[in-house]
Write an enzyme that holds these catalytic residues in place. Structure first.
Site, mmCIF file in Angstrom:
data_model
loop_
_atom_site.group_PDB
_atom_site.id
_atom_site.type_symbol
_atom_site.label_atom_id
_atom_site.label_comp_id
_atom_site.label_asym_id
_atom_site.label_seq_id
_atom_site.Cartn_x
_atom_site.Cartn_y
_atom_site.Cartn_z
ATOM 1 C CB ALA A 63 -0.908 0.005 1.238
ATOM 2 C CB CYS A 64 1.877 3.793 -2.004
ATOM 3 S SG CYS A 64 0.877 3.783 -3.506
ATOM 4 C CE1 TYR A 65 1.252 9.885 1.819
ATOM 5 C CE2 TYR A 65 3.021 9.085 0.417
ATOM 6 C CZ TYR A 65 2.598 9.720 1.570
ATOM 7 O OH TYR A 65 3.512 10.192 2.461
ATOM 8 C CG PHE A 92 -3.706 4.998 3.921
ATOM 9 C CD1 PHE A 92 -3.924 4.039 4.890
ATOM 10 C CD2 PHE A 92 -3.978 6.319 4.226
ATOM 11 C CE1 PHE A 92 -4.417 4.388 6.142
ATOM 12 C CE2 PHE A 92 -4.460 6.678 5.476
ATOM 13 C CZ PHE A 92 -4.678 5.706 6.437
#
Length: 109
Positions: A63-65, A92
């Site tokens: 997961a990232c932004y 996220f």
């Protein structure tokens, strides 16, 4: 050689409940402020240790932004021998909007 798969939050939630490891590649202060419950922070400083200790056949969700940087990180994990890697579509931010009860912070232990 296998490739990573993109996964929507609904499938990621089900996979996490089945034991998938969730890794968050956002910067440390952002991760500390809020992250997917149970997610491990992963960055250039701890990735080698993570890879050494990991079960390469266990599912991993990155997961990232917003779901862009996680694709590169997922591809890297595949190149390191991981066989079941997913990039969280929407990152996220989308997860938080769908599952606000599935968010933790380093302060709320």
């Amino acid at each position: 050689m296998s490739e990573f798969k993109r996964i929507p939050p609904e499938e990621a939630l089900a996979l996490r409940k089945q034991g998938a490891v969730v890794v968050d590649i956002r910067d440390q202060p952002t991760y500390a402020n809020a992250h997917i419950s149970g997610a491990q922070h992963l960055d250039n400083h701890n990735i080698a240790d993570f890879i050494r200790a990991a079960d390469l056949d266990a599912p991993v969700i990155v997961a990232c932004y917003h779901g862009n940087s996680s694709q590169s990180a997922a591809a890297y994990l595949v190149s390191q021998g991981f066989s079941d890697v997913y990039s969280l579509d929407g990152g996220f931010e989308l997860w938080r909007s769908i599952y606000p009860s599935e968010i933790a912070s380093s302060d709320s232990q």
